[in-house]
Design an enzyme around this catalytic site. Structure first.
Site, PDB file in Angstrom:
ATOM      1  N   SER A   1     -29.879  -2.817  32.385  1.00 11.97           N
ATOM      2  CA  SER A   1     -28.837  -3.123  31.402  1.00 11.97           C
ATOM      3  C   SER A   1     -29.446  -4.125  30.419  1.00 11.97           C
ATOM      4  O   SER A   1     -29.459  -5.326  30.672  1.00 11.97           O
ATOM      5  CB  SER A   1     -27.605  -3.719  32.082  1.00 11.97           C
ATOM      6  OG  SER A   1     -27.116  -2.840  33.060  1.00 11.97           O
TER       7      SER A   1
ATOM      8  N   LYS B   1     -23.410   0.182  27.420  1.00 12.49           N
ATOM      9  CA  LYS B   1     -23.374  -0.333  28.801  1.00 12.49           C
ATOM     10  C   LYS B   1     -22.766  -1.742  28.839  1.00 12.49           C
ATOM     11  O   LYS B   1     -21.926  -2.059  29.699  1.00 12.49           O
ATOM     12  CB  LYS B   1     -24.791  -0.353  29.383  1.00 12.49           C
ATOM     13  CG  LYS B   1     -24.949  -1.117  30.683  1.00 12.49           C
ATOM     14  CD  LYS B   1     -24.139  -0.531  31.825  1.00 12.49           C
ATOM     15  CE  LYS B   1     -24.172  -1.446  33.040  1.00 12.49           C
ATOM     16  NZ  LYS B   1     -23.295  -1.011  34.121  1.00 12.49           N
TER      17      LYS B   1
HETATM   18  P1  NAD Z   1     -31.840  -6.649  41.621  1.00  9.69           P
HETATM   19  O1  NAD Z   1     -31.953  -8.093  41.321  1.00  9.69           O
HETATM   20  O2  NAD Z   1     -31.298  -6.198  42.942  1.00  9.69           O
HETATM   21  O3  NAD Z   1     -33.289  -5.947  41.469  1.00  9.69           O
HETATM   22  C1  NAD Z   1     -34.195  -6.253  40.455  1.00  9.69           C
HETATM   23  C2  NAD Z   1     -35.584  -5.993  41.025  1.00  9.69           C
HETATM   24  O4  NAD Z   1     -36.550  -6.214  39.981  1.00  9.69           O
HETATM   25  C3  NAD Z   1     -35.947  -6.951  42.169  1.00  9.69           C
HETATM   26  O5  NAD Z   1     -36.384  -6.207  43.298  1.00  9.69           O
HETATM   27  C4  NAD Z   1     -37.075  -7.814  41.578  1.00  9.69           C
HETATM   28  O6  NAD Z   1     -38.037  -8.210  42.537  1.00  9.69           O
HETATM   29  C5  NAD Z   1     -37.658  -6.853  40.561  1.00  9.69           C
HETATM   30  N1  NAD Z   1     -38.414  -7.551  39.524  1.00  9.69           N
HETATM   31  C6  NAD Z   1     -38.084  -8.683  38.853  1.00  9.69           C
HETATM   32  N2  NAD Z   1     -39.073  -8.999  37.981  1.00  9.69           N
HETATM   33  C7  NAD Z   1     -40.022  -8.043  38.111  1.00  9.69           C
HETATM   34  C8  NAD Z   1     -41.287  -7.823  37.496  1.00  9.69           C
HETATM   35  N3  NAD Z   1     -41.766  -8.647  36.558  1.00  9.69           N
HETATM   36  N4  NAD Z   1     -42.009  -6.740  37.883  1.00  9.69           N
HETATM   37  C9  NAD Z   1     -41.548  -5.881  38.833  1.00  9.69           C
HETATM   38  N5  NAD Z   1     -40.369  -6.054  39.459  1.00  9.69           N
HETATM   39  C10 NAD Z   1     -39.617  -7.119  39.084  1.00  9.69           C
HETATM   40  O7  NAD Z   1     -31.018  -6.007  40.410  1.00  9.69           O
HETATM   41  P2  NAD Z   1     -30.201  -4.628  40.399  1.00  9.69           P
HETATM   42  O8  NAD Z   1     -28.835  -4.905  40.882  1.00  9.69           O
HETATM   43  O9  NAD Z   1     -31.038  -3.550  40.988  1.00  9.69           O
HETATM   44  O10 NAD Z   1     -30.075  -4.410  38.809  1.00  9.69           O
HETATM   45  C11 NAD Z   1     -31.147  -3.939  37.999  1.00  9.69           C
HETATM   46  C12 NAD Z   1     -30.592  -3.687  36.599  1.00  9.69           C
HETATM   47  O11 NAD Z   1     -29.542  -2.719  36.692  1.00  9.69           O
HETATM   48  C13 NAD Z   1     -29.967  -4.917  35.932  1.00  9.69           C
HETATM   49  O12 NAD Z   1     -30.234  -4.878  34.558  1.00  9.69           O
HETATM   50  C14 NAD Z   1     -28.485  -4.772  36.219  1.00  9.69           C
HETATM   51  O13 NAD Z   1     -27.704  -5.456  35.268  1.00  9.69           O
HETATM   52  C15 NAD Z   1     -28.333  -3.272  36.176  1.00  9.69           C
HETATM   53  N6  NAD Z   1     -27.224  -2.698  36.966  1.00  9.69           N
HETATM   54  C16 NAD Z   1     -26.936  -3.122  38.238  1.00  9.69           C
HETATM   55  C17 NAD Z   1     -25.894  -2.534  38.950  1.00  9.69           C
HETATM   56  C18 NAD Z   1     -25.507  -2.967  40.356  1.00  9.69           C
HETATM   57  O14 NAD Z   1     -24.438  -2.559  40.840  1.00  9.69           O
HETATM   58  N7  NAD Z   1     -26.324  -3.735  41.072  1.00  9.69           N
HETATM   59  C19 NAD Z   1     -25.151  -1.506  38.374  1.00  9.69           C
HETATM   60  C20 NAD Z   1     -25.488  -1.060  37.085  1.00  9.69           C
HETATM   61  C21 NAD Z   1     -26.530  -1.661  36.395  1.00  9.69           C
END
Ligand code: NAD
Length: 305
Positions: free
Chosen positions: A103, A178
């Site tokens: 997002s 989004k």
């Molecule tokens: P999360 O924090 O669970 O996962 C993010 C992952 O990215 C982590 O495993 C972290 O280690 C990794 N990461 C961070 N920096 C990094 C880097 N430099 N290189 C490689 N990996 C790296 O987050 P999430 O809930 O999976 O969300 C991810 C995206 O999706 C966000 O933008 C969020 O807003 C969006 N989103 C989340 C949901 C939800 O329900 N969780 C729903 C829709 C959209």
């Protein structure tokens, strides 16, 4: 020729709450997949679980892939992964595609797309909605922004992860959409919990109120899928971070400012979610915002049942 030789090679960066189940659904589609997370243990574990190749750097992912999916917390982190040391952009071949499913912030997405276009690499923004449950079942709602030809190329890949694919415009349009979706969701959550707090002080049962809302015009996604499951149960573990929700609301309000739109209700919504983040601390699930609302109301909704 086997199936993997016909399909494009895919890279997947960011294997968190959403990325890991999404990558699993890509691998199950027969794609040769290279995965990477900032946490090396997560990279190894997810790769072993889903039959993907673990990478040690974004550059390694780029060198092995025709299309790379990013599912990272913020646009700033996406920029680092693309253009930082050992970054993706330097190793991707001309003609390859980045599918930015985080997002993100639309203005930054457009800047990133311009930098990539200078290297003959295309970008599509493809953020998702539906949370962890629909990420697991491959049933996400996916918004798509980009050039028509590029969108057609990546359509079979994103169809592994989502069942509702909606093209909303050019690059950046899907990230704007989004953030606006989450603004609506965030507002619906707050007003629903306030109604439960008022009603419980009046003497109504929170459980009964949720049932009535869900049978009536007050129903929304939070009343249906969050209040009993994560608030009244006191679990507060829906799998979407409060910090990420505050980030998304900030993006929505930036779009409002860039478009010179007057938004008193949305501004208050961001202010309340930000205050919850300050009060509760970082690292909370977004459904814990109800605890902040309880604090300022001076009442608790109490345990389920
Ligand atoms: P999360 O924090 O669970 O996962 C993010 C992952 O990215 C982590 O495993 C972290 O280690 C990794 N990461 C961070 N920096 C990094 C880097 N430099 N290189 C490689 N990996 C790296 O987050 P999430 O809930 O999976 O969300 C991810 C995206 O999706 C966000 O933008 C969020 O807003 C969006 N989103 C989340 C949901 C939800 O329900 N969780 C729903 C829709 C959209």
């Amino acid at each position: 020729m086997n199936q993997q030789q016909q399909l494009p090679k895919i890279g997947f960066i960011g294997l968190g709450a959403m990325g890991a189940p999404m990558a699993r659904n890509v691998a199950a589609g027969g794609y040769a997949l290279t995965v990477l997370d900032a946490d090396a243990g997560t990279t190894r574990k997810v790769a072993a679980d889903i039959g993907a190749t673990p990478a040690a750097s974004a550059a390694e992912v780029g060198a092995r892939s025709d299309i790379v999916v990013t599912m990272l917390p913020t646009s700033r982190i996406v920029e680092t992964v693309l253009f930082g040391a050992d970054g993706l952009a330097a190793s991707l071949k001309p003609g390859s595609i980045v599918v930015e499913m985080s997002s993100g912030a639309p203005s930054r997405t457009r800047e990133i797309a311009e930098r990539l276009a200078a290297l003959d690499i295309a970008l599509v923004d493809a953020p998702v909605s539906g949370g962890v449950p629909r990420a697991k079942t491959g049933d996400l709602a996916i918004m798509l922004g980009g050039e028509a030809a590029t969108l057609e190329t990546i359509r079979p890949l994103v169809a592994r992860m989502g069942s509702t694919l909606t093209v909303v415009g050019g690059v950046g349009a899907a990230h704007a959409m989004k953030a606006l979706n989450n603004l609506v969701s965030a507002g619906g959550f707050l007003i629903g919990i306030e109604a439960l707090l008022i009603g419980s002080r009046f003497g109504l049962s929170p459980e009964t109120m949720v049932d009535v809302l869900n049978a009536s015009t007050g129903m929304n996604n939070s009343t249906q899928k969050k209040f009993k499951q994560f608030v009244l149960s006191r679990r507060f573990d829906a799998g979407f971070g409060l910090d990420l929700m505050v980030k998304d609301l900030g993006i929505a309000l930036d779009v409002a400012s860039e478009t010179d739109t007057t938004t008193p209700f949305s501004s208050l919504c961001l202010e309340l979610w930000s205050a919850a983040q300050k009060t509760l601390g970082t690292g909370q699930d977004h459904t814990a915002v109800a605890r902040f609302q309880e604090i300022i109301a001076g009442s608790e909704l109490g345990p389920r049942g």
